[in-house]
Design an enzyme around this catalytic site. Sequence first.
Site, PDB file in Angstrom:
ATOM      1  N   ALA A  71      42.632  49.838  43.456  1.00 19.63           N
ATOM      2  CA  ALA A  71      43.533  50.496  42.499  1.00 19.63           C
ATOM      3  C   ALA A  71      44.437  49.427  41.894  1.00 19.63           C
ATOM      4  CB  ALA A  71      44.348  51.587  43.191  1.00 19.63           C
ATOM      5  N   GLU A  72      43.922  48.732  40.877  1.00 15.68           N
ATOM      6  CA  GLU A  72      44.654  47.585  40.338  1.00 15.68           C
ATOM      7  C   GLU A  72      46.029  47.961  39.792  1.00 15.68           C
ATOM      8  OE1 GLU A  72      40.458  46.464  40.685  1.00 15.68           O
ATOM      9  OE2 GLU A  72      41.476  48.225  39.797  1.00 15.68           O
ATOM     10  N   GLN A  94      40.443  40.802  41.749  1.00 13.97           N
ATOM     11  CA  GLN A  94      39.166  40.241  42.181  1.00 13.97           C
ATOM     12  C   GLN A  94      38.456  39.449  41.089  1.00 13.97           C
ATOM     13  OE1 GLN A  94      36.609  43.226  43.956  1.00 13.97           O
ATOM     14  NE2 GLN A  94      37.265  42.603  45.995  1.00 13.97           N
ATOM     15  N   ASP A  96      38.535  38.725  36.490  1.00  8.43           N
ATOM     16  CA  ASP A  96      39.328  38.820  35.271  1.00  8.43           C
ATOM     17  C   ASP A  96      39.303  40.218  34.665  1.00  8.43           C
ATOM     18  OD1 ASP A  96      36.560  38.374  34.590  1.00  8.43           O
ATOM     19  OD2 ASP A  96      37.046  36.249  34.423  1.00  8.43           O
ATOM     20  N   PHE A  98      38.499  42.980  36.017  1.00  4.27           N
ATOM     21  CA  PHE A  98      38.980  44.013  36.929  1.00  4.27           C
ATOM     22  C   PHE A  98      40.485  44.223  36.781  1.00  4.27           C
ATOM     23  CE2 PHE A  98      35.519  43.687  40.462  1.00  4.27           C
ATOM     24  CZ  PHE A  98      34.541  43.777  39.491  1.00  4.27           C
ATOM     25  N   TYR A 100      42.118  44.732  34.027  1.00  7.64           N
ATOM     26  CA  TYR A 100      42.503  45.550  32.878  1.00  7.64           C
ATOM     27  C   TYR A 100      43.128  46.890  33.262  1.00  7.64           C
ATOM     28  CZ  TYR A 100      39.781  42.127  30.222  1.00  7.64           C
ATOM     29  OH  TYR A 100      39.293  40.963  29.673  1.00  7.64           O
ATOM     30  N   PRO A 101      42.703  47.558  34.328  1.00  5.83           N
ATOM     31  CA  PRO A 101      43.392  48.803  34.690  1.00  5.83           C
ATOM     32  C   PRO A 101      44.878  48.606  35.008  1.00  5.83           C
ATOM     33  CG  PRO A 101      41.263  48.716  35.764  1.00  5.83           C
ATOM     34  CD  PRO A 101      41.482  47.371  35.141  1.00  5.83           C
ATOM     35  N   HIS A 141      32.702  40.412  34.966  1.00  3.25           N
ATOM     36  CA  HIS A 141      32.980  39.402  35.967  1.00  3.25           C
ATOM     37  C   HIS A 141      33.272  38.029  35.367  1.00  3.25           C
ATOM     38  CE1 HIS A 141      30.948  42.522  38.295  1.00  3.25           C
ATOM     39  NE2 HIS A 141      31.453  41.988  39.383  1.00  3.25           N
TER      40      HIS A 141
END
Length: 336
Positions: A71-72, A94, A96, A98, A100-101, A141
């Site tokens: 849950a970024e 984790q 780049d 990932f 964005y959330p 990724h």
Amino acid sequence: MLREDQPQVGAGVETLSMAAALNRALADELAADDRVVVFGEDIGALGGVFRITDGLTARFGEKRCFDTPIAEAGIVGSAVGMAMNGLRPVVEMQFDAFAYPAFEQVVSHVAKMGNRTRGAVRLPIVIRIPYAGGIGGVEHHCDSSEAYYVHTPGLTVVAPSNPQDAYSLLREAIRFPDPVIFLEPKKLYWAKGSVDVSSTATIGSAQVVREGTDATLIAYGTSVPIALEAADAAAAEGRSLQVVDLRTLSPFDDATVDAAVRSTGRAVVIAEAPGFASMASEVAARISERCFSWLEAPVRRVTGFDIPYAPPKLEHFYLPDVDRVLDAVDSLYWED
């Protein structure tokens, strides 16, 4: 257990991979300051996807280095609350894309809290992001997302290119009083170099890493080794290329870049991200505005293409390489 290539405190100069240098920086700051906490997805027992946090939970305990849910936005939101209450959180995204959330948290809260409170509430948060390509990763990724962060006032953005700067700049970032986006070039995690743990680096300062007289190559993060390789190839042909490593993208070190470009009169900016409305665009614009009277040719850019990141088998066509850099250098010269 700590990584085998991680030196012990006080060991002086060591040869380390960038991954080991980052691990050492985190360990040294965790040991030096009880307010530092490190957290993210799979960074505890596993040590993170790239093993940057390997051994930290075993050494410092689960209260100092711990796993989070996937849950970024929650990870960064938690970091905001921790920083507001006296801690110094270091969070890992984790990959780049990932991150964005969590972007709304970064832009709306992390970047703005100091200004919103007129400096009464400052957020000493470090958000570590493995970025860019070169590892054969699939979609989501291998993004080069630096332009989003440098465009956001209130964020300091750092992008080291070698183990020494990775170590020194991460320690400085953790001690920094305001939020830092720390971009880690994932394809360089396994590149090795000398690291002096007593050496420091100043956030906001670029560095001339190779002297030259014919043209200046300006790069950061993943692109610095390409620039240095191009300079080596050019030297074999009798040309002298200077290389500047930006190290910090925001704030930008105009003084070092300006002096370098003025000394050669020609400049090429190298970056993996797409070229349109990019960090490379900003660097080229600043050089054109501040060094116009010294320029012998237009500033050139060598960047990724304006397309979604290429699939693994095609990424070598997408990434800047030595031939593209030397072609750009050639375009700076013409017969009178």
